[in-house]
Enzyme design. Structure first.
Site, PDB file in Angstrom:
ATOM      1  N   LYS A   1       0.840  -1.193   0.000  1.00 45.74           N
ATOM      2  CA  LYS A   1       0.000   0.000   0.000  1.00 45.74           C
ATOM      3  C   LYS A   1       0.880   1.250   0.000  1.00 45.74           C
ATOM      4  O   LYS A   1       1.343   1.695   1.061  1.00 45.74           O
ATOM      5  CB  LYS A   1      -0.913   0.034   1.231  1.00 45.74           C
ATOM      6  CG  LYS A   1      -1.730  -1.237   1.465  1.00 45.74           C
ATOM      7  CD  LYS A   1      -2.819  -1.406   0.429  1.00 45.74           C
ATOM      8  CE  LYS A   1      -3.692  -2.620   0.751  1.00 45.74           C
ATOM      9  NZ  LYS A   1      -4.660  -2.912  -0.327  1.00 45.74           N
TER      10      LYS A   1
ATOM     11  N   ASP B   1       1.907 -10.859  -7.734  1.00 44.33           N
ATOM     12  CA  ASP B   1       2.875 -10.126  -6.910  1.00 44.33           C
ATOM     13  C   ASP B   1       3.230  -8.770  -7.496  1.00 44.33           C
ATOM     14  O   ASP B   1       3.393  -7.786  -6.766  1.00 44.33           O
ATOM     15  CB  ASP B   1       4.158 -10.947  -6.740  1.00 44.33           C
ATOM     16  CG  ASP B   1       4.056 -11.944  -5.605  1.00 44.33           C
ATOM     17  OD1 ASP B   1       2.982 -12.029  -4.988  1.00 44.33           O
ATOM     18  OD2 ASP B   1       5.052 -12.632  -5.337  1.00 44.33           O
TER      19      ASP B   1
ATOM     20  N   HIS C   1      14.024  -6.500  -4.065  1.00 47.17           N
ATOM     21  CA  HIS C   1      13.907  -7.778  -4.787  1.00 47.17           C
ATOM     22  C   HIS C   1      14.076  -7.647  -6.301  1.00 47.17           C
ATOM     23  O   HIS C   1      14.320  -8.653  -6.974  1.00 47.17           O
ATOM     24  CB  HIS C   1      12.546  -8.424  -4.519  1.00 47.17           C
ATOM     25  CG  HIS C   1      12.338  -8.866  -3.109  1.00 47.17           C
ATOM     26  ND1 HIS C   1      13.210  -9.710  -2.451  1.00 47.17           N
ATOM     27  CD2 HIS C   1      11.344  -8.588  -2.221  1.00 47.17           C
ATOM     28  CE1 HIS C   1      12.773  -9.927  -1.224  1.00 47.17           C
ATOM     29  NE2 HIS C   1      11.645  -9.258  -1.061  1.00 47.17           N
TER      30      HIS C   1
ATOM     31  N   GLY D   1       8.722  -9.781  -6.170  1.00 42.34           N
ATOM     32  CA  GLY D   1       8.320  -9.469  -4.803  1.00 42.34           C
ATOM     33  C   GLY D   1       7.851  -8.051  -4.570  1.00 42.34           C
ATOM     34  O   GLY D   1       8.306  -7.392  -3.631  1.00 42.34           O
TER      35      GLY D   1
ATOM     36  N   ASP E   1      14.867  -5.973   6.682  1.00 39.57           N
ATOM     37  CA  ASP E   1      13.569  -6.464   6.213  1.00 39.57           C
ATOM     38  C   ASP E   1      13.431  -7.928   6.604  1.00 39.57           C
ATOM     39  O   ASP E   1      14.423  -8.644   6.729  1.00 39.57           O
ATOM     40  CB  ASP E   1      13.517  -6.309   4.689  1.00 39.57           C
ATOM     41  CG  ASP E   1      12.139  -6.455   4.088  1.00 39.57           C
ATOM     42  OD1 ASP E   1      11.641  -7.586   4.067  1.00 39.57           O
ATOM     43  OD2 ASP E   1      11.579  -5.448   3.618  1.00 39.57           O
TER      44      ASP E   1
ATOM     45  N   HIS F   1      12.393 -10.200   4.717  1.00 40.70           N
ATOM     46  CA  HIS F   1      12.746 -10.982   3.538  1.00 40.70           C
ATOM     47  C   HIS F   1      14.184 -10.709   3.118  1.00 40.70           C
ATOM     48  O   HIS F   1      14.706  -9.611   3.308  1.00 40.70           O
ATOM     49  CB  HIS F   1      11.807 -10.644   2.377  1.00 40.70           C
ATOM     50  CG  HIS F   1      10.371 -10.946   2.660  1.00 40.70           C
ATOM     51  ND1 HIS F   1       9.541 -10.063   3.332  1.00 40.70           N
ATOM     52  CD2 HIS F   1       9.617 -12.035   2.385  1.00 40.70           C
ATOM     53  CE1 HIS F   1       8.337 -10.596   3.451  1.00 40.70           C
ATOM     54  NE2 HIS F   1       8.354 -11.799   2.887  1.00 40.70           N
TER      55      HIS F   1
ATOM     56  N   ARG G   1       1.484  -8.719   8.089  1.00 38.07           N
ATOM     57  CA  ARG G   1       0.655  -9.633   7.288  1.00 38.07           C
ATOM     58  C   ARG G   1       1.496 -10.721   6.611  1.00 38.07           C
ATOM     59  O   ARG G   1       1.020 -11.838   6.404  1.00 38.07           O
ATOM     60  CB  ARG G   1      -0.090  -8.847   6.203  1.00 38.07           C
ATOM     61  CG  ARG G   1      -1.253  -8.029   6.711  1.00 38.07           C
ATOM     62  CD  ARG G   1      -1.908  -7.246   5.590  1.00 38.07           C
ATOM     63  NE  ARG G   1      -2.498  -8.134   4.577  1.00 38.07           N
ATOM     64  CZ  ARG G   1      -3.026  -7.695   3.433  1.00 38.07           C
ATOM     65  NH1 ARG G   1      -3.020  -6.392   3.165  1.00 38.07           N
ATOM     66  NH2 ARG G   1      -3.548  -8.542   2.566  1.00 38.07           N
TER      67      ARG G   1
END
Length: 436
Positions: A29, A98, A140, A148, A175, A177, A270
């Protein structure tokens, strides 16, 4: 070295960047940037910084890392014409769940990439000590494709700019990830050390970031990965972060730092599975700030909007050495934070901390053993520095758009052979595959 006086902070924000929409069910978002900025303003933090409307990156800026074919595709694709391209959308990994095509996609990329590039340029010219771009940090994206939720890797573009003035750049990624796109870009060079602390295993995206992905060729031992298990909390995270950062600084001695502050490592995200608090996340930022090295601070992941805004606002206050109240100021988005209406919110862990004391100690030991293989801090002899990519406005106005690029301009864009990994070869047989 720790800081002893306030540092000059540049803050980049484009009021249009929060208006883009990935789709109603998409977890990314961009509106979180507008909410964060509103808190920064209403806490009065803007008074402590130089606030800039950032430069917007051109296609020429982006092709310093990405392929021209991919950038041309991003410039032309729209939700209405995506099916008309001769190559399928999957060729660039764009148009899938994605990485959807949405209205203004290229403009969005231009805004967040330009802000990171602007921050790097101001650091290069000593205009500031710290540059903040919360819209950046999309780690990414690859040379030839999106990945991603990331389309342009603004981090790589900014680091390439920093390398014009800095012999060694340290990239730190907190992060949840793995920072796979940045690691891959600089996998073959010792001029950039990439350090990523991330969740790893059980199919967690992107599937890379094993402790033994170390780099290759000249970049051997300059990729540092700290794979973590789910549920890690503040004390466990800092138990790892502090000694690893200390060792990295001792062995690598960077002259500039890029810090990616993905907020999906916060509790109850999330997509992330960590249990960090806003204070714990901010402690990492404070530690990096206190190293007193020119630093570019970027955003990244984060998929609970109100928690992202809390986190990055708090970290902005840390970067400008200003304590702010736990009681949130009234803003247009005040109701977003109900029912807590405060900056720091205690949360009940979603899962147990899977990082045992023995596991943490093994990570620290292995990481420090690998860093000892870095025999010296690499340097580079710069005979002639390439020109800055952000041109003065008058230079741009004078340039004839119909003229061919001169040989001098073309040569200015040529990178050393191992400046970044181009995705076309990988001689390190021990590295795991890079899953997108």
């Amino acid at each position: 070295m720790t800081s002893t006086s306030p540092r000059t902070v540049a803050y980049f924000y484009d009021s249009d960047v929060g208006n883009f929409h990935f789709g109603p069910s998409h977890p990314m978002k961009p509106h979180r940037l507008a909410v964060t900025h509103s808190l920064v303003l209403n806490y009065g933090l803007y008074k402590k910084m130089h606030v800039y409307k950032p430069y917007r990156a051109s296609s020429q800026d982006m092709v310093r890392f990405h392929s021209g074919e991919y950038i041309d595709f991003l410039q032309r694709v729209t939700p209405m014409n995506i099916h008309s391209f001769s190559k399928s959308a999957t060729h660039f990994n764009v148009g899938l769940d994605d990485c959807p095509v949405f209205d203004g996609l290229y403009d969005f990329c231009s805004m967040y990439t330009g802000a990171s590039l602007d921050g790097a340029t101001k650091l290069n010219h000593n205009t500031c000590d710290i540059a903040i771009n919360w819209s950046g940090g999309l780690h990414h994206a690859k040379k030839f494709e999106a990945s991603g939720f990331c389309y342009i890797n603004d981090i790589v573009v900014a680091i390439l700019e920093l390398l014009k003035y800095h012999p060694r750049v340290l990239y730190i990624d907190i992060d949840c990830h793995h920072g796979d796109g940045v690691q891959e870009a600089f996998y073959l060079t010792d001029r950039v050390m990439t350090l990523s602390l991330h969740q790893y295993g059980n199919g967690f995206f992107p599937g890379t970031g094993d402790m033994y992905e170390l780099g290759s060729e000249a970049g051997k031992y300059y990729s540092v990965n700290v794979p973590l298990k789910g549920g890690i909390d503040d004390p466990s995270y800092m138990q790892i972060f502090k000694p690893v950062i200390t060792s990295v600084m001792e062995y690598y001695r960077p002259t500039a730092i890029v810090l990616q502050c993905g907020a999906d490592s916060l509790a109850l995200d999330r997509l992330g599975c960590f249990n960090l608090s806003t204070r714990g996340h901010g402690e990492c930022v404070k530690m990096v700030k206190d190293l007193n090295v020119p630093t570019l601070v970027l955003g990244g992941g984060g998929y609970v909007l109100k928690n992202v805004a809390r986190c990055w606002t708090y970290e902005t206050s840390i970067l400008v050495d200003t304590e702010i109240s736990d009681e949130l100021p009234y803003t247009t988005y005040y109701e977003y934070f109900a029912p807590d209406l405060c900056l720091h919110v205690d949360s009940i862990p979603r899962q147990e901390n899977g990082n045992t004391k023995a596991y943490i100690e093994s990570i620290i030991r292995t990481t420090q053993d690998n860093l000892r293989m870095v025999e010296f801090a690499p340097s580079v002899q710069m005979h002639e520095r390439p020109t800055d990519f952000i041109k003065k406005e008058e230079d741009e106005d004078m340039k004839n758009p119909d003229e061919r690029e001169t040989e001098e301009e073309a040569n200015a864009r040529v990178e050393p052979e191992n400046e970044f990994y181009n995705g076309e070869k990988d001689n390190d047989q021990d590295a795991t595959s890079r899953t997108t």
